[in-house]
Write a protein that holds these residues in place. Sequence first.
Motif, PDB file in Angstrom:
ATOM      1  N   GLY A 116      52.313  38.147  50.778  1.00 22.31           N
ATOM      2  CA  GLY A 116      52.270  39.364  50.118  1.00 22.31           C
ATOM      3  C   GLY A 116      51.735  39.161  48.557  1.00 22.31           C
ATOM      4  O   GLY A 116      51.844  40.150  47.740  1.00 22.31           O
ATOM      5  N   LEU A 117      50.808  38.197  48.453  1.00 20.53           N
ATOM      6  CA  LEU A 117      50.212  37.868  47.443  1.00 20.53           C
ATOM      7  C   LEU A 117      48.617  38.565  47.258  1.00 20.53           C
ATOM      8  O   LEU A 117      48.166  38.527  48.523  1.00 20.53           O
ATOM      9  CB  LEU A 117      49.945  36.495  46.948  1.00 20.53           C
ATOM     10  N   PRO A 118      48.184  39.221  46.270  1.00 17.39           N
ATOM     11  CA  PRO A 118      47.063  39.875  46.428  1.00 17.39           C
ATOM     12  C   PRO A 118      45.968  38.948  46.714  1.00 17.39           C
ATOM     13  O   PRO A 118      45.918  37.685  46.277  1.00 17.39           O
ATOM     14  CB  PRO A 118      46.812  40.586  44.870  1.00 17.39           C
ATOM     15  N   VAL A 119      45.079  39.319  47.657  1.00 12.78           N
ATOM     16  CA  VAL A 119      43.978  38.405  47.960  1.00 12.78           C
ATOM     17  C   VAL A 119      42.941  39.371  48.720  1.00 12.78           C
ATOM     18  O   VAL A 119      43.117  40.391  49.081  1.00 12.78           O
ATOM     19  CB  VAL A 119      44.359  37.617  49.116  1.00 12.78           C
ATOM     20  N   ALA A 120      41.500  38.868  48.679  1.00 13.21           N
ATOM     21  CA  ALA A 120      40.376  39.737  49.165  1.00 13.21           C
ATOM     22  C   ALA A 120      40.574  39.924  50.674  1.00 13.21           C
ATOM     23  O   ALA A 120      41.119  38.941  51.397  1.00 13.21           O
ATOM     24  CB  ALA A 120      39.048  38.969  48.930  1.00 13.21           C
ATOM     25  N   ASP A 121      40.172  41.130  50.944  1.00 12.94           N
ATOM     26  CA  ASP A 121      39.944  41.437  52.584  1.00 12.94           C
ATOM     27  C   ASP A 121      38.831  40.416  52.971  1.00 12.94           C
ATOM     28  O   ASP A 121      37.866  40.164  52.308  1.00 12.94           O
ATOM     29  CB  ASP A 121      39.355  42.752  52.761  1.00 12.94           C
ATOM     30  N   SER A 122      39.104  40.052  54.146  1.00 14.43           N
ATOM     31  CA  SER A 122      38.356  38.862  54.790  1.00 14.43           C
ATOM     32  C   SER A 122      38.117  39.072  56.196  1.00 14.43           C
ATOM     33  O   SER A 122      38.913  39.461  57.009  1.00 14.43           O
ATOM     34  CB  SER A 122      38.807  37.561  54.256  1.00 14.43           C
ATOM     35  N   ALA A 123      36.967  38.639  56.815  1.00 19.97           N
ATOM     36  CA  ALA A 123      36.926  38.508  58.340  1.00 19.97           C
ATOM     37  C   ALA A 123      36.390  37.185  58.711  1.00 19.97           C
ATOM     38  O   ALA A 123      35.084  36.845  57.942  1.00 19.97           O
ATOM     39  CB  ALA A 123      36.138  39.647  58.708  1.00 19.97           C
ATOM     40  N   LEU A 170      33.590  32.586  56.583  1.00 20.65           N
ATOM     41  CA  LEU A 170      34.519  33.713  56.097  1.00 20.65           C
ATOM     42  C   LEU A 170      33.886  34.503  55.228  1.00 20.65           C
ATOM     43  O   LEU A 170      33.027  34.450  54.283  1.00 20.65           O
ATOM     44  CB  LEU A 170      35.465  33.111  55.348  1.00 20.65           C
ATOM     45  N   ALA A 171      33.878  35.885  55.706  1.00 16.03           N
ATOM     46  CA  ALA A 171      33.084  37.102  54.771  1.00 16.03           C
ATOM     47  C   ALA A 171      34.214  37.747  54.102  1.00 16.03           C
ATOM     48  O   ALA A 171      35.304  37.782  54.713  1.00 16.03           O
ATOM     49  CB  ALA A 171      32.552  37.997  55.587  1.00 16.03           C
ATOM     50  N   GLU A 172      34.073  37.781  52.729  1.00 14.80           N
ATOM     51  CA  GLU A 172      35.153  38.587  51.829  1.00 14.80           C
ATOM     52  C   GLU A 172      34.672  39.430  51.108  1.00 14.80           C
ATOM     53  O   GLU A 172      33.418  39.735  50.941  1.00 14.80           O
ATOM     54  CB  GLU A 172      35.699  37.350  50.909  1.00 14.80           C
ATOM     55  N   SER A 173      35.552  40.432  50.834  1.00 17.74           N
ATOM     56  CA  SER A 173      35.047  41.521  49.888  1.00 17.74           C
ATOM     57  C   SER A 173      34.925  41.169  48.303  1.00 17.74           C
ATOM     58  O   SER A 173      35.639  40.104  48.253  1.00 17.74           O
ATOM     59  CB  SER A 173      36.241  42.639  49.902  1.00 17.74           C
ATOM     60  N   TRP A 174      34.098  41.626  47.675  1.00 16.72           N
ATOM     61  CA  TRP A 174      34.077  41.124  46.366  1.00 16.72           C
ATOM     62  C   TRP A 174      35.231  41.562  45.437  1.00 16.72           C
ATOM     63  O   TRP A 174      35.579  42.454  45.591  1.00 16.72           O
ATOM     64  CB  TRP A 174      32.631  41.969  45.778  1.00 16.72           C
ATOM     65  N   VAL A 175      35.517  40.729  44.626  1.00 17.21           N
ATOM     66  CA  VAL A 175      36.593  41.058  43.805  1.00 17.21           C
ATOM     67  C   VAL A 175      36.037  40.797  42.456  1.00 17.21           C
ATOM     68  O   VAL A 175      35.316  39.653  41.576  1.00 17.21           O
ATOM     69  CB  VAL A 175      37.667  39.557  43.795  1.00 17.21           C
ATOM     70  N   ASP A 176      36.357  41.828  41.659  1.00 16.23           N
ATOM     71  CA  ASP A 176      35.905  42.107  40.008  1.00 16.23           C
ATOM     72  C   ASP A 176      36.983  41.080  39.330  1.00 16.23           C
ATOM     73  O   ASP A 176      38.159  40.961  39.661  1.00 16.23           O
ATOM     74  CB  ASP A 176      35.812  43.248  39.742  1.00 16.23           C
TER      75      ASP A 176
END
Length: 409
Positions: free
Chosen positions: A119-126, A181-187
């Motif tokens: 439940g910790l915030p983390v970037a979307d990844s695949a 691992l591909a991740e969404s960018w985190v500002d």
Amino acid sequence: MAHRHVLLIGWRPDAVEALHRLGAEVTCVVAAHELPAVGALLDDAHTVVAGDPYATEPTLAALAREGLSADRFDVVTSQFEYSLVNAAVVGGARSRTSPEQALLLRDKALQKRRIRAAGLPVADSALVTRPAALHGFALSRGVLKPLDLSAGRGVRTWADDAGRALLAETLADSPTPGPWLAESWVDGTELHLDGVVRAGRVRFVSVGRYLQNPLAVHTGGPRGSLMEHPDHDPSLYDRAGAFADRAMAALDHHDGVFHLEVYEQPDGTWVFGECGGRIAGGSIDVMVRLQHGVDLHEEWARAVLGLPPTPARPAAVTSFGHVFLAAPGPRCALPGLPEIAARPGVRHTAAQPPPPAPAARLFPATAVVEGKDPRHTSELVHDLADWFDDRCVPASHPADARPLREETP
């Protein structure tokens, strides 16, 4: 403490010294090229040479050639990120970490899965096993990472759909093999939390704020961080301890040290970045010791030997920062360490090993700086980085290039 014999896999001189200070006998598995550095701390009877100390088969073969096995030792361990899993496999019951636990501190995909489930915030990844799969990661801005490398090695970014498509087309020729691992960018700005976990609870944590996010350092600007002072913002430290507690529980990391990176978003949300069960690189360990009075190497050794952690100490009233000193390339004449140490506020400086692969920007030295408050420390850090940059003179001929010198002429 009863005398204990530790098998340390992977050459880490600070780890050897910390274990020795606590009365342990240490045998270390090292690579052949590390032997010249080993002689000052270990004799031949306590040195095992393996073709690759980070791989299980060469390690087991090297031990067997010396008539040794894990059963001969009280503890089998590692303080180096790339040999954590190997130490857990070789050590078996003699290791305080199982292979499954070690993998959670190494494999980014497994790590993010556990963090997300907690439940910790983390970037979307695949997971990307084939380059063409990146076309299906429908985010216009993101990051592509190797699963098991550190310090930003092999990391690539894209800023739009066209950039992602181009990356997918060129990925097959990447020197860093997949999967990735591909991740969404985190500002947000990036923080590093460095601490000690014992019996599943975080016993100490420090908070540092990067001068700029590590993914941006290859484009220029200073690489380093400033320590957040616990007396200036106690709530920040309370938050860091609570976040780290949840992360350690999610990663099943019960005893040892950690280096955890988080993104602080504009709305104040903290997003998990990465976590290693190790001591941070550069001079972050020295910065932590000077600011908080906590020796992370000793705390790691205490966890390895089953000794209690040291009591908490008050933080220094001054503020500390650390910086990697950059050179534009290998063909430069560089200042010596004594010259760096003589600069205003410098409390520690050390040479850095060359990168494992050619790089456009090198960081041959690192330094820790002390200021009277965070703003003063920031000024000193930037002044030092600018001074070093000005002193790095590109050599027109290879014979004119001078590497970092321990002593000035």
